[in-house]
Write a protein that holds these residues in place. Structure first.
Motif, PDB file in Angstrom:
ATOM      1  N   LYS A  27       0.723  -1.110   0.100  1.00 29.22           N
ATOM      2  CA  LYS A  27      -0.170  -0.081   0.142  1.00 29.22           C
ATOM      3  C   LYS A  27       0.834   0.981   0.214  1.00 29.22           C
ATOM      4  CE  LYS A  27      -3.822   2.088   2.408  1.00 29.22           C
ATOM      5  NZ  LYS A  27      -4.820   1.985   3.016  1.00 29.22           N
ATOM      6  N   VAL A  28       1.755   1.075   1.082  1.00 35.41           N
ATOM      7  CA  VAL A  28       3.006   2.899   1.092  1.00 35.41           C
ATOM      8  C   VAL A  28       3.712   2.805  -0.204  1.00 35.41           C
ATOM      9  CG1 VAL A  28       4.744   2.631   2.048  1.00 35.41           C
ATOM     10  CG2 VAL A  28       3.265   2.223   3.318  1.00 35.41           C
ATOM     11  N   LEU A  29       4.000   1.416  -0.897  1.00 34.25           N
ATOM     12  CA  LEU A  29       4.913   1.592  -2.434  1.00 34.25           C
ATOM     13  C   LEU A  29       3.930   2.281  -3.645  1.00 34.25           C
ATOM     14  CD1 LEU A  29       6.711  -1.859  -2.281  1.00 34.25           C
ATOM     15  CD2 LEU A  29       7.849   0.239  -2.104  1.00 34.25           C
ATOM     16  N   ARG A  30       2.362   1.528  -3.462  1.00 34.91           N
ATOM     17  CA  ARG A  30       0.804   2.671  -4.402  1.00 34.91           C
ATOM     18  C   ARG A  30       1.092   3.852  -4.469  1.00 34.91           C
ATOM     19  NH1 ARG A  30      -1.320  -2.652  -3.060  1.00 34.91           N
ATOM     20  NH2 ARG A  30      -2.662  -2.041  -1.978  1.00 34.91           N
ATOM     21  N   ILE A  31       1.498   4.259  -2.407  1.00 35.38           N
ATOM     22  CA  ILE A  31       0.613   5.565  -2.910  1.00 35.38           C
ATOM     23  C   ILE A  31       2.091   6.667  -3.268  1.00 35.38           C
ATOM     24  CG2 ILE A  31       0.449   7.175  -1.224  1.00 35.38           C
ATOM     25  CD1 ILE A  31      -1.599   5.163   0.730  1.00 35.38           C
ATOM     26  N   ALA A  32       3.290   6.201  -2.621  1.00 38.99           N
ATOM     27  CA  ALA A  32       4.445   6.172  -3.107  1.00 38.99           C
ATOM     28  C   ALA A  32       4.599   6.197  -4.966  1.00 38.99           C
ATOM     29  CB  ALA A  32       5.764   5.922  -2.738  1.00 38.99           C
ATOM     30  N   PHE A  33       4.043   5.519  -5.341  1.00 29.14           N
ATOM     31  CA  PHE A  33       4.266   5.417  -7.196  1.00 29.14           C
ATOM     32  C   PHE A  33       3.589   7.338  -7.482  1.00 29.14           C
ATOM     33  CE2 PHE A  33       2.730   4.092 -11.830  1.00 29.14           C
ATOM     34  CZ  PHE A  33       3.665   3.783 -10.971  1.00 29.14           C
ATOM     35  N   LEU A  34       1.685   6.671  -6.629  1.00 30.04           N
ATOM     36  CA  LEU A  34       0.814   8.039  -7.096  1.00 30.04           C
ATOM     37  C   LEU A  34       1.762   8.792  -7.167  1.00 30.04           C
ATOM     38  CD1 LEU A  34      -1.980   7.938  -8.331  1.00 30.04           C
ATOM     39  CD2 LEU A  34      -2.978   7.500  -5.503  1.00 30.04           C
ATOM     40  N   VAL A  35       1.544   9.411  -6.044  1.00 29.03           N
ATOM     41  CA  VAL A  35       2.807  10.840  -5.809  1.00 29.03           C
ATOM     42  C   VAL A  35       3.512  11.371  -6.437  1.00 29.03           C
ATOM     43  CG1 VAL A  35       3.859  12.044  -3.879  1.00 29.03           C
ATOM     44  CG2 VAL A  35       1.675  10.549  -3.341  1.00 29.03           C
ATOM     45  N   ALA A  36       4.270  10.264  -7.001  1.00 31.55           N
ATOM     46  CA  ALA A  36       5.734  10.844  -7.541  1.00 31.55           C
ATOM     47  C   ALA A  36       5.068  11.247  -9.307  1.00 31.55           C
ATOM     48  CB  ALA A  36       6.173   9.261  -7.659  1.00 31.55           C
ATOM     49  N   MET A  37       4.357   9.953  -9.715  1.00 33.02           N
ATOM     50  CA  MET A  37       3.032  10.235 -11.139  1.00 33.02           C
ATOM     51  C   MET A  37       3.237  11.404 -11.445  1.00 33.02           C
ATOM     52  SD  MET A  37       4.454   7.884 -12.953  1.00 33.02           S
ATOM     53  CE  MET A  37       3.166   8.243 -14.390  1.00 33.02           C
ATOM     54  N   ILE A  38       2.238  12.074  -9.830  1.00 31.29           N
ATOM     55  CA  ILE A  38       0.890  12.898  -9.960  1.00 31.29           C
ATOM     56  C   ILE A  38       2.472  13.884  -9.879  1.00 31.29           C
ATOM     57  CG2 ILE A  38      -0.106  14.667  -8.221  1.00 31.29           C
ATOM     58  CD1 ILE A  38      -1.671  11.983  -7.756  1.00 31.29           C
ATOM     59  N   VAL A  39       3.100  14.197  -9.061  1.00 30.18           N
ATOM     60  CA  VAL A  39       3.973  15.115  -9.160  1.00 30.18           C
ATOM     61  C   VAL A  39       4.983  15.536 -10.378  1.00 30.18           C
ATOM     62  CG1 VAL A  39       6.423  16.078  -8.515  1.00 30.18           C
ATOM     63  CG2 VAL A  39       4.699  15.111  -6.611  1.00 30.18           C
ATOM     64  N   PHE A  40       5.552  14.085 -10.892  1.00 31.66           N
ATOM     65  CA  PHE A  40       5.812  14.552 -12.212  1.00 31.66           C
ATOM     66  C   PHE A  40       4.859  15.089 -13.143  1.00 31.66           C
ATOM     67  CE2 PHE A  40       6.504  12.502 -16.624  1.00 31.66           C
ATOM     68  CZ  PHE A  40       8.039  12.220 -16.996  1.00 31.66           C
ATOM     69  N   PHE A  41       3.737  14.542 -13.410  1.00 31.58           N
ATOM     70  CA  PHE A  41       2.871  15.758 -14.952  1.00 31.58           C
ATOM     71  C   PHE A  41       2.520  16.362 -14.096  1.00 31.58           C
ATOM     72  CE2 PHE A  41       2.357  10.814 -16.046  1.00 31.58           C
ATOM     73  CZ  PHE A  41       2.418  11.010 -16.808  1.00 31.58           C
ATOM     74  N   ALA A  42       1.972  17.298 -13.023  1.00 31.82           N
ATOM     75  CA  ALA A  42       1.570  18.529 -12.770  1.00 31.82           C
ATOM     76  C   ALA A  42       2.958  19.197 -12.418  1.00 31.82           C
ATOM     77  CB  ALA A  42       0.974  17.870 -10.926  1.00 31.82           C
ATOM     78  N   LEU A  43       4.192  19.235 -12.331  1.00 28.80           N
ATOM     79  CA  LEU A  43       5.244  19.611 -12.324  1.00 28.80           C
ATOM     80  C   LEU A  43       5.405  21.162 -12.901  1.00 28.80           C
ATOM     81  CD1 LEU A  43       7.458  20.652  -9.794  1.00 28.80           C
ATOM     82  CD2 LEU A  43       9.362  19.292 -10.544  1.00 28.80           C
ATOM     83  N   PRO A  44       4.698  20.432 -14.503  1.00 25.88           N
ATOM     84  CA  PRO A  44       5.535  21.693 -15.375  1.00 25.88           C
ATOM     85  C   PRO A  44       3.935  22.662 -15.369  1.00 25.88           C
ATOM     86  CG  PRO A  44       5.832  19.622 -16.344  1.00 25.88           C
ATOM     87  CD  PRO A  44       5.115  19.209 -14.428  1.00 25.88           C
TER      88      PRO A  44
END
Length: 276
Positions: free
Chosen positions: A12-29
Motif C-alpha cells: 500500500k505504501v509503495l502504491r501511494i508513493a508511486f501515485l504521488v510520484a506520478m502526480i508530481v511528474f505530470f503536475a510540476l510543469p
C-alpha cells in the motif's frame, strides 16, 4: 499473519508513493507555468519555482497585446470541425474495409504509409490547393487540412472497435433487409460509439495542438490559432515568459475541460458498448 499484514501495508505504501510520484511528474510543469504567469521579468530570469514578487500584470498584458481569446475560439472551432470531418470519412471507410472487405489490404497500407511520412512534405501542395479553393487563411481550410491529416489515426483507432463486432450481427441485419449503409448507421454505430467518442477526442486534441500547418496556412487574427499565437510573445531580443505562461494557461483550459468532461463518459461508454 503478521508477515502478511506487513506485506500488505508495504504494498500500500509503495502504491501511494508511486501515485504521488506520478502526480508530481505530470503536475510540476503546469505548476511551474502557473507560477511563471505571476512572475516579473526579473523573477523569470532567476529560474526559481515560486516568485519573489507576485504580479498580476501578465494576464491583462497578455490579452491586450495578443488576441488570445480570438485564437482560442479559432482553435476550438478548427479542432471540433476537423474531428467531425475525420469521423464522417473514417467511420464509413473503416466499416467498408473491415466488414465489407473493400480494399482490405490496400487501405491500411496506404493510411499507415501516409502517416509515416513527414507532414512537411504535404505543406506546399496543400498551400496551393487551399489557395485554389479560396480557403487559404481560414478556419474552414485549416479544419479541412487537420481533418484529412488525422484520418490515418482515426482509421487505426476505429479498426479494432469495428473488428470486435461479430459478423453475425451484420449478417442478421442484412437478412432482415437492411442495406450496408443502414446496417452501419442503425446497428454498428451504437455498438462502436465509445470508440467513436475516444477517436473524436484524440483527433480534437491533435488538431488543437497542431502548429506546422496552422503557422503556414493562417496568418491573420481572424484565423490564427492559439499555438501560433504563442510565438507572438517572442520579440527580437526578449521573450515575455510571464505573458506567454498566462496565455498558455488560458489556451490549455478548453482542451483540459473537454478531456475532463468526456473522461467519465469514455469509461462508462466502453462498458456499456461491450454489454450491448
Amino acid at each position: 499473519m503478521t508477515d502478511m499484514i506487513q506485506d500488505t501495508q508495504r504494498d500500500k505504501v509503495l502504491r501511494i508513493a508511486f501515485l504521488v510520484a506520478m502526480i508530481v511528474f505530470f503536475a510540476l510543469p503546469i505548476v511551474y507555468m502557473a507560477a511563471t504567469s505571476f512572475k516579473t521579468p526579473d523573477d523569470v530570469l532567476q529560474g526559481r519555482l515560486l516568485p519573489d514578487e507576485v504580479t498580476l500584470a501578465n494576464y491583462p498584458n497578455a490579452f491586450s497585446h495578443v488576441p488570445v481569446m480570438r485564437m482560442i475560439v479559432n482553435s476550438v472551432a478548427a479542432s471540433l470541425l476537423s474531428a467531425t470531418i475525420t469521423l464522417v470519412i473514417a467511420v464509413p471507410a473503416t466499416y467498408a474495409t473491415i466488414k465489407l472487405k473493400a480494399f482490405a489490404r490496400t487501405v491500411p497500407n496506404i493510411t499507415l504509409a501516409s502517416y509515416a511520412a513527414p507532414p512537411i512534405i504535404a505543406l506546399v501542395p496543400l498551400f496551393y490547393l487551399l489557395q485554389s479553393a479560396r480557403l487559404m487563411d481560414s478556419v474552414l481550410g485549416l479544419a479541412l487540412v487537420h481533418g484529412l491529416m488525422n484520418l490515418p489515426v482515426a482509421f487505426w483507432l476505429l479498426r479494432s472497435f469495428v473488428a470486435d463486432i461479430p459478423e453475425d450481427i451484420d449478417e442478421a441485419a442484412w437478412i432482415d433487409g437492411a442495406g450496408y449503409f443502414r446496417t452501419m448507421i442503425v446497428v454498428i454505430l451504437p455498438l462502436i460509439f465509445p470508440g467513436i467518442l475516444a477517436t473524436g477526442l484524440i483527433c480534437i486534441i491533435l488538431s488543437y495542438n497542431e502548429f506546422l500547418f496552422a503557422s503556414a496556412l493562417t496568418f491573420s487574427e481572424s484565423s490564427r490559432t492559439i499555438t501560433v499565437g504563442m510565438s507572438l510573445f517572442q520579440g527580437e531580443r526578449l521573450v515575455n515568459f510571464g505573458q506567454m505562461a498566462a496565455a498558455s494557461l488560458a489556451g490549455m483550459a478548453p482542451i483540459y475541460l473537454i478531456a475532463l468532461m468526456f473522461q467519465r463518459h469514455l469509461v462508462g461508454g466502453l462498458t456499456h458498448g461491450s454489454i450491448k
